[in-house]
Design a protein around this motif. Structure first.
Motif, short mmCIF file in Angstrom:
data_model
loop_
_atom_site.label_atom_id
_atom_site.label_comp_id
_atom_site.label_asym_id
_atom_site.label_seq_id
_atom_site.Cartn_x
_atom_site.Cartn_y
_atom_site.Cartn_z
N ASP A 102 -1.08 0.95 -5.81
CA ASP A 102 -2.50 1.03 -5.46
C ASP A 102 -2.71 0.75 -3.97
OD1 ASP A 102 -2.91 1.49 -8.12
OD2 ASP A 102 -3.81 -0.47 -8.54
N GLU A 103 -1.98 -0.24 -3.45
CA GLU A 103 -2.14 -0.61 -2.04
C GLU A 103 -1.77 0.55 -1.12
OE1 GLU A 103 -1.63 -4.14 -4.56
OE2 GLU A 103 -0.45 -2.30 -4.30
N ASP A 104 -0.74 1.31 -1.50
CA ASP A 104 -0.32 2.44 -0.68
C ASP A 104 -1.35 3.57 -0.70
OD1 ASP A 104 1.93 1.00 -0.16
OD2 ASP A 104 3.34 2.38 -1.12
N ILE A 105 -2.01 3.76 -1.84
CA ILE A 105 -3.07 4.76 -1.92
C ILE A 105 -4.23 4.35 -1.00
CG2 ILE A 105 -4.83 5.76 -3.43
CD1 ILE A 105 -2.80 5.55 -5.72
N TYR A 106 -4.62 3.10 -1.11
CA TYR A 106 -5.73 2.59 -0.29
C TYR A 106 -5.39 2.69 1.20
CZ TYR A 106 -9.46 -0.49 1.32
OH TYR A 106 -10.56 -1.00 1.96
N ASP A 107 -4.18 2.29 1.58
CA ASP A 107 -3.80 2.28 2.99
C ASP A 107 -3.71 3.68 3.57
OD1 ASP A 107 -3.72 -0.46 2.98
OD2 ASP A 107 -1.54 -0.61 2.82
N GLN A 108 -3.22 4.63 2.78
CA GLN A 108 -3.14 6.00 3.29
C GLN A 108 -4.53 6.56 3.59
OE1 GLN A 108 0.17 8.77 1.68
NE2 GLN A 108 -0.12 7.25 0.06
#
Length: 262
Positions: A102-108
């Motif tokens: 989830d964090e990688d989706i948000y950061d992208q």
């Protein structure tokens, strides 16, 4: 438009395509460059490598709104106006959507797209103060064609394309041009997983993208005629491209695994 004497702001300017752009800018006569990057050591190295350049070094993450606001404020205080804004910073985290953290989706989304919206917003008054100004947004070939296992990355880059079109039309009365560049695979840290693959050099992408900006081109598309054919097919008959992609589905899935540069 000429580079000499221009005030430039670039994000992600310490590595890869961004650093190659800094080199091109300096070679073109730019001596005042503001750079936003996360690594303080890399920022210091820029000053050491380009001793004649007056850098405004902003150490921080473009996903942080306060960093973006501070950058615009410092440019206004030091220079009074901005001639060129280059939105270059980006990250990738690939794989099946259900497996991407989830964090990688948000950061992208935050780094690849939201930061471009906000930084451009804060810089528009500075760009309007210039006699002639330009914005260069770095998208991706995946912003033109959505591919499996790059759903998040591709969607953020497609958003950059749409944003570029909208801002080009919105800012035209103020003599501010907007160019969107679509690199294909480029030999940078982001692509270390694919060392054996034939890729464009960051120097080529930087040079061609900046040339497009200076010539007020709307788009700079890499990948040659093959990429242009795929783009046309995706627009005219997307179901046909679906069939092409399906032929090497598992290969694409395997290649995407662990492709992460954040």
């Amino acid at each position: 438009m000429q580079l000499e004497g221009k005030n430039v702001l670039i994000t992600g300017g310490t590595r890869g395509i961004g650093k190659s752009m800094v080199r091109e800018l300096v070679n073109g006569g730019v001596s005042k460059i503001a750079v936003i990057a996360r690594d303080r050591d890399n920022l210091k190295q820029l000053s050491q490598e380009f001793e004649d350049v007056k850098f405004l070094r902003i150490a921080g993450d473009v996903a942080n709104i306060e960093v973006l606001r501070e950058t615009a404020a410092r440019i206004e205080d030091k220079w009074g106006h901005l001639d060129i804004l280059i939105n270059n910073a980006g990250i990738v985290s690939a794989g099946p959507l259900e497996d991407i953290p989830d964090e990688d989706i948000y950061d992208q989304v935050a780094i690849n797209y939201t930061s471009i919206l906000l930084l451009t917003k804060y810089c528009i008054p500075l760009l309007k103060s210039a006699e002639e100004a330009a914005i260069l947004n770095i998208s991706s070939g995946l912003g033109l064609i959505g591919m499996p296992f790059y759903s998040v990355y591709a969607s953020t880059k497609a958003a950059v394309r749409q944003f570029s079109d909208a801002m080009r039309r919105e800012l035209a009365p103020f003599n501010i041009s907007v160019t969107c560049s679509f690199p294909t695979a480029t030999n940078t840290d982001m692509m270390q997983k694919f060392k054996d693959r034939e890729m464009d050099s960051p120097e080529l992408v930087a040079k061609r993208s900046l040339e497009g900006m200076l010539n007020k081109e709307i788009q700079v598309i890499f990948g040659g005629e093959e990429r242009l054919k795929e783009n046309r097919l995706n627009f005219e008959d997307p179901a046909a491209l679906d069939e092409v992609v399906a032929q090497n589905y598992e290969q694409r899935k395997t290649a995407s695994l662990d492709h992460k540069a954040v």
